[in-house]
Design an enzyme around this catalytic site. Structure first.
Site: not given
Ligand code: 13P
Length: 249
Positions: A10, A12, A95, A97, A167, A173, A212
């Site tokens: 992803n 982002k 997601h 976010e 997640e 992150g 992560s």
């Molecule tokens: P990270 O791997 O940067 O923690 O992000 C995970 C994520 O949100 C994947 O959709």
């Protein structure tokens, strides 16, 4: 039961057109003959460029979201039909976010999930609890509500053509990964939740872990019984680390 493994990047809101093209090419160069599935979910504006690059390779394409309506006066939204024009195999929905910064609700996520499926795009449904919810022992209740909203709109049969990603919000992150056992516990819960409605779907659905995941912790996570692969953020922006994760599955 042996499930097909899947690793999804992803990206982002990162990269430029040229860095994205280079990243896709570098990933393709290192795919090898791993039998697992692999995809990258790229920013909408790069779908066109990346879909050209991945043609005739085993790297699949995905989007990071999809509209909850099919067409019309919804400024700024992108429909499932539009994604279909760029050979998107997957679309992430729900997601954390999107849920926390852009107001996506369990109900709108369910509508996005249905829109994707209507155009034969496989939704990757993200679920997960915040740190506060975990500390208050609400993890299972939160995930149950996130799943139930989709099941009640789409029906359990819809999960024949869907992927679930667990997640935990506190692991995204932050560099804090769930331990192998913490992740497995929730993945098992999710599979049981689905099994209560349909055992065959529960046996076959891919449940990915995200939060992560790095080259050095992927193997342990992927070895757990109910973890079928990963949804990778930061580490998917570097071809070498993303490929290392892919080759750990
Ligand atoms: P990270 O791997 O940067 O923690 O992000 C995970 C994520 O949100 C994947 O959709």
């Amino acid at each position: 039961m042996m499930r097909q493994s899947l690793v999804v990047g992803n990206w982002k809101m990162n990269g430029t057109r040229s860095s994205s093209e280079l990243l896709a090419k570098d990933i393709i160069a290192g795919l090898g003959s791993n039998g697992a599935d692999i995809a990258v979910c790229v920013p909408y504006v790069y779908l066109s460029a990346i879909s050209e690059i991945i043609k005739n390779t085993s790297l699949a394409l995905g989007a990071q979201n999809v509209a909850d309506k099919s067409s019309g006066a919804y400024t700024g939204e992108i429909s499932a039909a539009m994604l279909g024009e760029f050979n998107c195999k997957y679309a992430i929905v729900g997601h954390s976010e999107r849920r926390s910064y852009y107001g996506d609700t369990n109900e709108s996520v369910a509508a996005r999930f249905c829109q994707a499926q209507e155009k034969v795009i496989i939704p990757i449904l993200c679920v997960g609890e915040t740190l506060e919810q975990r500390e208050q022992d609400q993890t299972f209740a939160v995930i149950d509500a996130q799943l139930s909203a989709v099941i009640s709109l789409a029906g359990i049969e819809a999960f024949n053509n869907a992927v679930i990603a667990y997640e935990p919000v506190w692991a995204i992150g932050t560099g804090k990964t769930a331990t192998d056992d913490q992740a497995q516990e929730v993945h098992h819960y999710i599979r049981q939740d689905i099994a209560a409605k349909d055992q065959a779907i529960a046996d076959k659905i891919q449940i990915l872990y995200g939060g992560s995941v790095k080259a050095d912790n992927a193997k342990g996570l992927f070895a757990m019984a109910d973890i079928d692969g990963g949804l990778i953020g930061g580490a998917s922006l570097d071809a070498e680390s993303f490929l290392k994760i892919y080759h750990s599955v």
